[in-house]
Design an enzyme around this catalytic site. Structure first.
Site, PDB file in Angstrom:
ATOM      1  N   LYS A  13       0.836  -1.210   0.000  1.00  0.00           N
ATOM      2  CA  LYS A  13       0.000   0.000   0.000  1.00  0.00           C
ATOM      3  C   LYS A  13       0.870   1.260   0.000  1.00  0.00           C
ATOM      4  O   LYS A  13       0.620   2.187  -0.769  1.00  0.00           O
ATOM      5  CB  LYS A  13      -0.919   0.025   1.240  1.00  0.00           C
ATOM      6  CG  LYS A  13      -1.878  -1.141   1.333  1.00  0.00           C
ATOM      7  CD  LYS A  13      -2.844  -0.999   2.502  1.00  0.00           C
ATOM      8  CE  LYS A  13      -2.190  -1.004   3.875  1.00  0.00           C
ATOM      9  NZ  LYS A  13      -1.569  -2.288   4.270  1.00  0.00           N
ATOM     10  N   ARG A  87      -9.308   0.953   9.072  1.00  0.00           N
ATOM     11  CA  ARG A  87      -8.950  -0.431   9.392  1.00  0.00           C
ATOM     12  C   ARG A  87     -10.038  -1.138  10.178  1.00  0.00           C
ATOM     13  O   ARG A  87      -9.872  -2.320  10.510  1.00  0.00           O
ATOM     14  CB  ARG A  87      -7.672  -0.443  10.216  1.00  0.00           C
ATOM     15  CG  ARG A  87      -6.390  -0.683   9.397  1.00  0.00           C
ATOM     16  CD  ARG A  87      -5.245  -0.564  10.375  1.00  0.00           C
ATOM     17  NE  ARG A  87      -4.050  -1.277  10.050  1.00  0.00           N
ATOM     18  CZ  ARG A  87      -2.960  -0.719   9.502  1.00  0.00           C
ATOM     19  NH1 ARG A  87      -2.973   0.526   9.117  1.00  0.00           N
ATOM     20  NH2 ARG A  87      -1.883  -1.424   9.327  1.00  0.00           N
ATOM     21  N   ARG A 126      11.994  -6.550   4.545  1.00  0.00           N
ATOM     22  CA  ARG A 126      12.026  -5.096   4.719  1.00  0.00           C
ATOM     23  C   ARG A 126      12.866  -4.744   5.947  1.00  0.00           C
ATOM     24  O   ARG A 126      13.642  -3.795   5.930  1.00  0.00           O
ATOM     25  CB  ARG A 126      10.587  -4.572   4.872  1.00  0.00           C
ATOM     26  CG  ARG A 126      10.480  -3.090   5.088  1.00  0.00           C
ATOM     27  CD  ARG A 126       9.079  -2.579   4.778  1.00  0.00           C
ATOM     28  NE  ARG A 126       8.110  -2.954   5.786  1.00  0.00           N
ATOM     29  CZ  ARG A 126       6.803  -2.685   5.722  1.00  0.00           C
ATOM     30  NH1 ARG A 126       6.304  -2.056   4.670  1.00  0.00           N
ATOM     31  NH2 ARG A 126       5.979  -3.038   6.676  1.00  0.00           N
ATOM     32  N   ARG A 138      11.521  -1.270  11.457  1.00  0.00           N
ATOM     33  CA  ARG A 138      10.285  -1.015  12.207  1.00  0.00           C
ATOM     34  C   ARG A 138      10.169  -2.057  13.313  1.00  0.00           C
ATOM     35  O   ARG A 138      10.435  -3.237  13.093  1.00  0.00           O
ATOM     36  CB  ARG A 138       9.082  -1.159  11.262  1.00  0.00           C
ATOM     37  CG  ARG A 138       8.794   0.078  10.459  1.00  0.00           C
ATOM     38  CD  ARG A 138       7.695  -0.144   9.451  1.00  0.00           C
ATOM     39  NE  ARG A 138       6.452  -0.699  10.006  1.00  0.00           N
ATOM     40  CZ  ARG A 138       5.267  -0.630   9.399  1.00  0.00           C
ATOM     41  NH1 ARG A 138       5.178  -0.037   8.205  1.00  0.00           N
ATOM     42  NH2 ARG A 138       4.194  -1.151   9.928  1.00  0.00           N
ATOM     43  N   ARG A 149      -0.416  -8.814  13.470  1.00  0.00           N
ATOM     44  CA  ARG A 149      -0.897  -7.844  12.475  1.00  0.00           C
ATOM     45  C   ARG A 149      -1.839  -8.519  11.473  1.00  0.00           C
ATOM     46  O   ARG A 149      -2.859  -7.944  11.086  1.00  0.00           O
ATOM     47  CB  ARG A 149       0.293  -7.197  11.746  1.00  0.00           C
ATOM     48  CG  ARG A 149       1.085  -6.252  12.658  1.00  0.00           C
ATOM     49  CD  ARG A 149       2.447  -5.921  12.095  1.00  0.00           C
ATOM     50  NE  ARG A 149       2.386  -5.045  10.934  1.00  0.00           N
ATOM     51  CZ  ARG A 149       3.435  -4.791  10.143  1.00  0.00           C
ATOM     52  NH1 ARG A 149       4.622  -5.364  10.381  1.00  0.00           N
ATOM     53  NH2 ARG A 149       3.319  -3.966   9.128  1.00  0.00           N
TER      54      ARG A 149
HETATM   55  P1  AMP Z   1       1.050   0.566   9.051  1.00  0.00           P
HETATM   56  O1  AMP Z   1       2.241   1.444   8.861  1.00  0.00           O
HETATM   57  O2  AMP Z   1      -0.138   1.002   8.259  1.00  0.00           O
HETATM   58  O3  AMP Z   1       1.375  -0.892   8.867  1.00  0.00           O
HETATM   59  O4  AMP Z   1       0.605   0.729  10.583  1.00  0.00           O
HETATM   60  C1  AMP Z   1       1.475   0.366  11.632  1.00  0.00           C
HETATM   61  C2  AMP Z   1       0.714   0.224  12.936  1.00  0.00           C
HETATM   62  O5  AMP Z   1       0.111   1.467  13.287  1.00  0.00           O
HETATM   63  C3  AMP Z   1      -0.450  -0.765  12.925  1.00  0.00           C
HETATM   64  O6  AMP Z   1      -0.038  -2.096  13.135  1.00  0.00           O
HETATM   65  C4  AMP Z   1      -1.301  -0.235  14.078  1.00  0.00           C
HETATM   66  O7  AMP Z   1      -0.716  -0.529  15.333  1.00  0.00           O
HETATM   67  C5  AMP Z   1      -1.177   1.270  13.874  1.00  0.00           C
HETATM   68  N1  AMP Z   1      -2.186   1.777  12.918  1.00  0.00           N
HETATM   69  C6  AMP Z   1      -1.959   2.373  11.716  1.00  0.00           C
HETATM   70  N2  AMP Z   1      -3.107   2.734  11.122  1.00  0.00           N
HETATM   71  C7  AMP Z   1      -4.101   2.348  11.967  1.00  0.00           C
HETATM   72  C8  AMP Z   1      -5.519   2.417  11.917  1.00  0.00           C
HETATM   73  N3  AMP Z   1      -6.166   2.955  10.871  1.00  0.00           N
HETATM   74  N4  AMP Z   1      -6.218   1.915  12.978  1.00  0.00           N
HETATM   75  C9  AMP Z   1      -5.607   1.378  14.043  1.00  0.00           C
HETATM   76  N5  AMP Z   1      -4.269   1.257  14.148  1.00  0.00           N
HETATM   77  C10 AMP Z   1      -3.515   1.743  13.128  1.00  0.00           C
END
Ligand code: AMP
Length: 192
Positions: A13, A87, A126, A138, A149
Site C-alpha cells: 500500500k 482499518r 524489509r 520497524r 498484524r
Molecule cells: P502501518 O504502517 O499502516 O502498517 O501501521 C502500523 C501500525 O500502526 C499498525 O499495526 C497499528 O498498530 C497502527 N495503525 C496504523 N493505522 C491504523 C488504523 N487505521 N487503525 C488502528 N491502528 C492503526
C-alpha cells in the site's frame, strides 16, 4: 479523486501510494506514518501507542480518526490516498462522515491481494534491508508481530472488503506482481 488502498500489512500500500503521489499529485494519508512520527517526536500520544504498535495490535479508533480529521482540514487539490486507514468498520463509517463534512467524496477502494506467506517474507526482508542500509527496522516488522498484524487484519479490517463491495466501490488488484505491474493494474482499475 479520493481513494482508499486496502490490504494486509506488506501488500504494498505504501509503495503504491508513493507512486500515486508522484504521478498524480495526490496526498498520501498514512495513519501508520503519522503514528510513527508521533512516537519519534515523543508526544504523549506517541508514547501511549508505541507498545500497541510494536505488538502489531490496532490503536484506538478515536486516535486515528482524530489524525485523519486534522489532515482533511488541509484539503488536497490532487485528492487523498488513504493508506492504512480505515482499518475497522467504525473507522470506515467515520471516514464517510468526515468526507461529507468536508464536502468530499470517496471515488474508489483498491484492494491489494497478496497471500500470507509472501506478506511475512516481504516484511521480514524489509527489516533486513533497513538494517543493511544502516536504518532502524520497524519494531513491528518481525515474524512474531506479523502474526498479530495479520490476525488484526482478518478480524477487524477484512470486513471492509464486503462493506465497500456493497457500496459498489471495490476494485480488486493482484498485489503479487512487480511494483510496475501493480501500478499499471491500479491505474486501469481507477479508470474503469
Ligand atoms: P502501518 O504502517 O499502516 O502498517 O501501521 C502500523 C501500525 O500502526 C499498525 O499495526 C497499528 O498498530 C497502527 N495503525 C496504523 N493505522 C491504523 C488504523 N487505521 N487503525 C488502528 N491502528 C492503526
Amino acid at each position: 479523486m479520493n481513494i482508499i488502498l486496502l490490504g494486509p500489512p506488506g501488500a504494498g500500500k505504501g509503495t503504491q501510494a508513493q507512486m500515486l503521489v508522484e504521478e498524480r499529485g495526490m496526498v498520501q494519508l498514512s495513519t501508520g506514518d503519522m503514528l510513527r512520527a508521533a512516537k519519534t517526536s515523543g508526544t504523549e500520544m506517541g508514547n501511549m501507542v508505541a507498545g500497541v504498535m510494536a505488538r502489531g495490535e490496532l490503536v484506538t479508533d478515536e486516535i486515528v480518526i482524530g489524525l485523519i480529521r486534522e489532515q482533511l482540514q488541509n484539503g488536497s487539490s490532487g485528492g487523498f490516498i488513504f493508506d492504512g486507514f480505515p482499518r475497522t468498520l467504525a473507522q470506515a463509517d467515520a471516514l464517510g462522515g468526515l468526507l461529507e463534512e468536508f464536502g468530499q467524496t470517496l471515488d474508489a477502494v483498491v484492494e491489494l491481494q497478496v497471500e500470507d506467506e509472501t506478506l511475512v517474507a516481504r516484511v521480514v526482508n524489509r527489516a533486513k534491508d533497513a538494517v543493511a542500509a544502516g536504518r532502524a527496522a520497524r519494531a513491528d516488522d518481525t515474524a512474531e508481530a506479523m502474526t498479530t498484524r495479520l490476525m488484526e487484519y482478518y478480524k477487524k479490517t477484512s470486513p471492509l472488503i464486503g462493506y465497500y463491495h456493497a457500496k459498489g466501490m471495490l476494485k480488486t488488484v493482484d498485489g503479487l506482481g512487480t511494483m510496475e505491474a501493480v501500478r499499471a493494474d491500479i491505474a486501469n482499475a481507477l479508470q474503469a
